[in-house]
Design a protein around this motif. Structure first.
Motif: not given
Length: 399
Positions: A177-185, A189-193, A197-206
């Motif tokens: 896995l090279d990159l994880i993007v969590p898209r949601g609440g 996002i907290g669950f994924v972070k 174990k790899c890079a996480v790109l945050i799609s944050g809240r509004g």
């Protein structure tokens, strides 16, 4: 990972467009199963779940837009030949394998996959259980498109695992896995972070803010606020907080007018202590938690402020770092706001609803990143590559 040529990738995308169009009735029928099973206690999530004729058309259009874009892989970023004769070329390159975890929206199964694939990445799709039937049929469409072009299913895969299995996969992935993007609440996002174990790109809240300056054009302000709040309540770019400068002319009458207009649009209004003295029949917020909240509903907080410096401090303290807007006729004031507010997108006299790949000219988007590495804002095709150095020598050694 095999590098596919542009024609090969575009042929897959054309196949996918044809398959979705031919199977649109089946896709809508499968989506209906998800809608019937969904408890409508969250209107925003329900709205995101719906797939109708217009949504299918949108899926096809998203694929077409990506197909028509230039291949982002192998583009030269820089090319330098040093005095030593060593030639150093920096080019764009695929990430490798991207995993996206998202809730509800079946169209993400299209948009995320088409972007990742055109950028020569493999993608693992972990959709929410509420969209199970919709996602399964869309995965089958992808696999049919890949098979038509003699490619393996492994390029685009839906992960058929539950929450606990997802947690274990994040801790101990069974493949690269090279990159994880969590898209949601925030919970997602907290669950994924916590577990990745790899890079996480945050799609944050509004949790987006709009400041009404004392120098605002009031007619334009009303129009922008209504659009930003009511155009699409489930969008992460929808407006949540309005800060009105108490020094604006006819302050009380304007506050009452704004409230009346929003009430006509069925928007629930909550207020701070300052606005409570004007809108006495509205609920006053009881604590600071609401300032951090993304409503995703026909709900808005109207608050009183005294000047730009207070506004900048409040937005940087409370917002999700997504979008913020200032309504003013003073360009210097707007420039200070836009420079000092720490959000992915800042606006002058415009609705926050434009923070969107399609609206910003990026095309289909994987997510709206509120991270600062490696990209901020809409994650389009050009943002789903990394870089790689190619160094050419002739027996060069470092001394």
């Amino acid at each position: 990972m095999e590098l596919l040529n542009s024609d090969k990738k575009n042929n897959v995308l054309q196949s996918m467009m044809n398959i979705i169009d031919a199977k649109r009735k089946d896709i809508i029928a499968e989506n209906k199963k998800d809608l019937e099973a969904f408890k409508r206690d969250d209107q925003a999530l329900y709205d995101r779940l719906v797939v109708n004729e217009a949504k299918v058309d949108g899926m096809i259009q998203a694929i077409k837009e990506v197909k028509d874009q230039e291949d982002p892989v192998g583009q030269t970023i820089s090319n330098r030949t040093l005095d030593s004769g060593l030639n150093i070329v920096n080019k764009t390159a695929p990430f490798g394998t991207i995993m996206i975890i998202y809730e509800s929206r079946p169209d993400v199964t299209i948009e995320a996959a088409v972007l990742a694939f055109k950028a020569n990445n493999k993608i693992l799709l972990k959709g929410g259980k509420e969209a199970y039937h919709s996602n399964v049929i869309l995965e089958k469409c992808w696999h049919e498109a890949l098979a038509e072009n003699d490619l393996e299913k492994s390029w685009i895969r839906l992960m058929h695992i539950n929450r606990e299995e997802t947690q274990e996969f994040l801790r101990n992935p069974s493949e690269q896995l090279d990159l994880i993007v969590p898209r949601g609440g925030e919970r997602l996002i907290g669950f994924v972070k916590e577990h990745a174990k790899c890079a996480v790109l945050i799609s944050g809240r509004g949790n987006n803010f709009l400041y009404v300056s004392k120098n605002a054009d009031w007619e334009k302000t009303i129009k922008v606020i209504v659009n930003a709040k009511t155009d699409k309540i489930s969008g992460c770019n929808a407006l949540d907080k309005v800060l009105i400068d108490k020094n604006i002319s006819n302050y009380e009458s304007k506050v009452k007018e704004l409230a009346s207009v929003l009430e006509d649009k069925n928007v629930e209004i909550i207020v701070d202590n300052g606005i409570k003295s004007i809108l006495s029949n509205k609920e006053e917020i009881s604590g600071k938690d609401v300032w951090h909240e993304e409503f995703l509903a026909l709900k808005i907080l109207i608050a009183e402020v005294d000047g730009l410096d207070q506004v900048i401090e409040m937005i940087n303290d409370y917002s999700g770092g997504h979008s913020a807007s200032i309504m003013t006729t003073d360009n210097a004031e707007a420039e200070k706001f836009m420079q000092q507010v720490d959000s992915a997108a800042v606006y002058h006299n415009a609705s926050t609803r434009f923070t969107d790949g399609g609206q910003m000219g990026v095309g289909a988007e994987l997510a709206i990143s509120t991270d600062k590495l490696h990209h901020r804002g809409p994650l389009g095709l050009k943002q789903l590559v990394t870089n790689k150095y190619y160094v050419f020598g002739d027996g060069h050694v470092r001394v």
